[in-house]
Design a protein around this motif. Structure first.
Motif, PDB file in Angstrom:
ATOM      1  N   PHE A 136       0.822  -1.217   0.000  1.00  0.00           N
ATOM      2  CA  PHE A 136       0.000   0.000   0.000  1.00  0.00           C
ATOM      3  C   PHE A 136       0.850   1.259   0.000  1.00  0.00           C
ATOM      4  CE2 PHE A 136      -1.904   3.296   2.801  1.00  0.00           C
ATOM      5  CZ  PHE A 136      -2.924   3.712   1.962  1.00  0.00           C
ATOM      6  N   PHE A 137       1.921   1.295   0.764  1.00  0.00           N
ATOM      7  CA  PHE A 137       2.740   2.499   0.866  1.00  0.00           C
ATOM      8  C   PHE A 137       3.687   2.671  -0.324  1.00  0.00           C
ATOM      9  CE2 PHE A 137       1.502   2.150   5.351  1.00  0.00           C
ATOM     10  CZ  PHE A 137       1.171   3.459   5.622  1.00  0.00           C
ATOM     11  N   GLN A 138       3.693   1.730  -1.237  1.00  0.00           N
ATOM     12  CA  GLN A 138       4.564   1.836  -2.412  1.00  0.00           C
ATOM     13  C   GLN A 138       3.812   2.149  -3.709  1.00  0.00           C
ATOM     14  OE1 GLN A 138       5.370  -1.008  -0.088  1.00  0.00           O
ATOM     15  NE2 GLN A 138       6.556   0.694   0.744  1.00  0.00           N
ATOM     16  N   HIS A 139       2.585   1.655  -3.858  1.00  0.00           N
ATOM     17  CA  HIS A 139       1.895   1.856  -5.132  1.00  0.00           C
ATOM     18  C   HIS A 139       1.139   3.190  -5.160  1.00  0.00           C
ATOM     19  CE1 HIS A 139      -2.037   1.055  -3.383  1.00  0.00           C
ATOM     20  NE2 HIS A 139      -1.646  -0.127  -2.939  1.00  0.00           N
ATOM     21  N   LYS A 140       0.582   3.510  -6.311  1.00  0.00           N
ATOM     22  CA  LYS A 140      -0.117   4.782  -6.528  1.00  0.00           C
ATOM     23  C   LYS A 140      -1.634   4.645  -6.479  1.00  0.00           C
ATOM     24  CE  LYS A 140       3.726   7.027  -7.208  1.00  0.00           C
ATOM     25  NZ  LYS A 140       4.210   8.008  -6.206  1.00  0.00           N
ATOM     26  N   GLY A 141      -2.108   3.596  -5.853  1.00  0.00           N
ATOM     27  CA  GLY A 141      -3.551   3.446  -5.694  1.00  0.00           C
ATOM     28  C   GLY A 141      -4.133   2.242  -6.391  1.00  0.00           C
ATOM     29  N   VAL A 142      -3.446   1.764  -7.429  1.00  0.00           N
ATOM     30  CA  VAL A 142      -3.954   0.644  -8.218  1.00  0.00           C
ATOM     31  C   VAL A 142      -2.827  -0.356  -8.440  1.00  0.00           C
ATOM     32  CG1 VAL A 142      -4.907  -0.050 -10.450  1.00  0.00           C
ATOM     33  CG2 VAL A 142      -5.672   2.072  -9.387  1.00  0.00           C
ATOM     34  N   ARG A 143      -3.164  -1.636  -8.310  1.00  0.00           N
ATOM     35  CA  ARG A 143      -2.220  -2.706  -8.624  1.00  0.00           C
ATOM     36  C   ARG A 143      -2.682  -3.346  -9.926  1.00  0.00           C
ATOM     37  NH1 ARG A 143      -0.910  -5.668  -2.871  1.00  0.00           N
ATOM     38  NH2 ARG A 143       0.437  -6.885  -4.249  1.00  0.00           N
ATOM     39  N   VAL A 144      -2.050  -2.949 -11.021  1.00  0.00           N
ATOM     40  CA  VAL A 144      -2.519  -3.328 -12.351  1.00  0.00           C
ATOM     41  C   VAL A 144      -2.526  -4.837 -12.535  1.00  0.00           C
ATOM     42  CG1 VAL A 144      -2.088  -3.101 -14.823  1.00  0.00           C
ATOM     43  CG2 VAL A 144      -1.743  -1.135 -13.306  1.00  0.00           C
ATOM     44  N   LEU A 190      -8.257  10.431  -4.433  1.00  0.00           N
ATOM     45  CA  LEU A 190      -7.806  10.172  -3.068  1.00  0.00           C
ATOM     46  C   LEU A 190      -6.282  10.178  -2.979  1.00  0.00           C
ATOM     47  CD1 LEU A 190     -10.298   7.312  -2.088  1.00  0.00           C
ATOM     48  CD2 LEU A 190     -10.144   9.548  -0.972  1.00  0.00           C
ATOM     49  N   GLU A 191      -5.641   9.504  -3.911  1.00  0.00           N
ATOM     50  CA  GLU A 191      -4.186   9.422  -3.901  1.00  0.00           C
ATOM     51  C   GLU A 191      -3.539  10.783  -4.200  1.00  0.00           C
ATOM     52  OE1 GLU A 191      -1.858   6.938  -3.518  1.00  0.00           O
ATOM     53  OE2 GLU A 191      -3.258   5.333  -2.987  1.00  0.00           O
ATOM     54  N   LEU A 192      -4.204  11.582  -5.010  1.00  0.00           N
ATOM     55  CA  LEU A 192      -3.673  12.897  -5.374  1.00  0.00           C
ATOM     56  C   LEU A 192      -3.775  13.890  -4.222  1.00  0.00           C
ATOM     57  CD1 LEU A 192      -2.600  14.787  -7.660  1.00  0.00           C
ATOM     58  CD2 LEU A 192      -4.999  15.311  -8.161  1.00  0.00           C
ATOM     59  N   ILE A 193      -4.868  13.838  -3.485  1.00  0.00           N
ATOM     60  CA  ILE A 193      -5.169  14.879  -2.498  1.00  0.00           C
ATOM     61  C   ILE A 193      -4.684  14.523  -1.090  1.00  0.00           C
ATOM     62  CG2 ILE A 193      -7.045  16.154  -1.386  1.00  0.00           C
ATOM     63  CD1 ILE A 193      -8.629  15.817  -4.046  1.00  0.00           C
ATOM     64  N   LEU A 194      -4.828  13.262  -0.697  1.00  0.00           N
ATOM     65  CA  LEU A 194      -4.512  12.864   0.666  1.00  0.00           C
ATOM     66  C   LEU A 194      -3.202  12.085   0.742  1.00  0.00           C
ATOM     67  CD1 LEU A 194      -8.039  11.649   1.872  1.00  0.00           C
ATOM     68  CD2 LEU A 194      -7.016  13.923   2.134  1.00  0.00           C
ATOM     69  N   PRO A 241       3.440  12.049   6.104  1.00  0.00           N
ATOM     70  CA  PRO A 241       2.791  13.105   6.878  1.00  0.00           C
ATOM     71  C   PRO A 241       1.308  12.835   7.009  1.00  0.00           C
ATOM     72  CG  PRO A 241       3.268  13.859   4.652  1.00  0.00           C
ATOM     73  CD  PRO A 241       3.943  12.528   4.804  1.00  0.00           C
ATOM     74  N   LYS A 242       0.678  13.462   8.012  1.00  0.00           N
ATOM     75  CA  LYS A 242      -0.725  13.191   8.298  1.00  0.00           C
ATOM     76  C   LYS A 242      -1.673  13.863   7.334  1.00  0.00           C
ATOM     77  CE  LYS A 242      -0.836  11.961  13.150  1.00  0.00           C
ATOM     78  NZ  LYS A 242      -1.467  12.231  14.430  1.00  0.00           N
ATOM     79  N   SER A 243      -1.286  14.963   6.737  1.00  0.00           N
ATOM     80  CA  SER A 243      -2.207  15.659   5.840  1.00  0.00           C
ATOM     81  C   SER A 243      -1.435  16.205   4.663  1.00  0.00           C
ATOM     82  CB  SER A 243      -2.918  16.796   6.574  1.00  0.00           C
ATOM     83  OG  SER A 243      -1.995  17.743   7.039  1.00  0.00           O
ATOM     84  N   GLY A 244      -2.201  16.605   3.658  1.00  0.00           N
ATOM     85  CA  GLY A 244      -1.568  17.114   2.450  1.00  0.00           C
ATOM     86  C   GLY A 244      -1.215  15.972   1.538  1.00  0.00           C
ATOM     87  N   ALA A 245      -0.737  16.296   0.374  1.00  0.00           N
ATOM     88  CA  ALA A 245      -0.446  15.283  -0.628  1.00  0.00           C
ATOM     89  C   ALA A 245       1.027  14.992  -0.691  1.00  0.00           C
ATOM     90  CB  ALA A 245      -0.952  15.763  -1.991  1.00  0.00           C
ATOM     91  N   GLY A 246       1.775  15.370   0.295  1.00  0.00           N
ATOM     92  CA  GLY A 246       3.213  15.173   0.240  1.00  0.00           C
ATOM     93  C   GLY A 246       3.612  13.725   0.311  1.00  0.00           C
ATOM     94  N   LYS A 247       3.777  13.110  -0.816  1.00  0.00           N
ATOM     95  CA  LYS A 247       4.114  11.693  -0.868  1.00  0.00           C
ATOM     96  C   LYS A 247       5.416  11.520  -1.638  1.00  0.00           C
ATOM     97  CE  LYS A 247      -0.166  11.100  -2.361  1.00  0.00           C
ATOM     98  NZ  LYS A 247      -1.370  10.565  -2.907  1.00  0.00           N
TER      99      LYS A 247
END
Length: 251
Positions: A82-90, A153-157, A245-251
């Motif tokens: 979960f912490f490595q992918h961008k939201g989808v596991r193709v 979700l992945e873009l904003i949070l 971080p807890k908030s923002g899109a800083g990934k």
């Protein structure tokens, strides 16, 4: 031909407006906790209808008050990268697509016209997108909207915020939502105090939480929860919790 273009434009405008609504709602969750999800509201209506008292349990627990044992256990059970992918596991989605096509062909050959239940290949973010906004019906149009919301979700949070919302909203039994209610219901303890065995037990319940909670929901076949719990326990140390971080899109 202009009269043909008008309804198309209206549909397109409505679609865009709906995506903007989803984006604004998600942006609010950078600092505000969701009060409920679409799935929770549907379950509340199913269980309670118009009654004032209702056996639905849920209360918010901050991310840093949740045991790392549970976080790791849920990752093993549901989405280990979960912490490595961008939201989808193709790759998982491709496998799900192939499995669904095989099931459709089998139904056609046997003449069975019952509804096809799609096999999931969903990440935690995709599950969250479905639970927050969408109905529980399984079809490809809903899956398409789910993918769009997943991207938002992945873009904003941040990943940590996504995981926090997931742990506080996912179903853990009939009328039991979130780790706060689940830890109290099953073990009479707080989410921070969950040990490895308790965490693995809760994580093993996620694929079929109602069946885990009540035998009456296991009519379609039972899940070997003990085997799943053992698998989770064996792999908990393999997954890492990234310091997002807890908030923002800083990934």
């Amino acid at each position: 031909m202009r009269w043909l273009l008008y309804p198309v434009k209206c549909l397109l405008a409505g679609f865009i407006a709906m995506q903007i609504f989803f984006a604004l709602q998600i942006a609010l969750w950078m600092s505000l906790d969701p009060s409920s999800t679409a799935f929770q509201r549907a379950e509340r209506w199913r269980l309670c209808t118009w009654h004032w008292t209702c056996p639905v349990q849920s209360h918010w627990v901050p991310y840093d008050k949740i045991s790392n044992n549970l976080k790791r256990a849920v990752l093993v059970s549901e989405d280990d990268i979960f912490f490595q992918h961008k939201g989808v596991r193709v790759e998982d989605m491709q496998k799900a697509w192939q499995k669904n096509q095989q099931q459709n062909q089998q139904k056609t050959q046997t003449g069975n016209k019952s509804k096809i239940a799609l096999r999931g290949g969903s990440t935690i973010t995709q599950q969250l997108a479905k639970n927050l906004f969408l109905c529980s019906e399984q079809h490809y149009l809903r899956k398409g909207q789910e993918l769009i919301i997943t991207g938002l979700l992945e873009l904003i949070l941040s990943k940590q915020r996504l995981f926090e919302i997931y742990l506080n909203s996912v179903e853990w039994g009939e009328g039991i939502f979130g780790v706060g209610a689940a830890s109290q219901h099953y073990f009479a303890t707080s989410p921070a105090a969950l040990d490895r065995d308790q965490a693995a037990a809760l994580a093993s319940a996620l694929p079929a939480p109602k069946c885990f909670d009540k035998q009456q929901y296991c009519r379609r076949g039972s899940i070997n929860y003990s085997a799943r719990q053992e698998f989770v326990l064996e792999n908990m140390d393999r997954v890492a919790l990234a310091p997002y971080p807890k908030s923002g899109a800083g990934k």
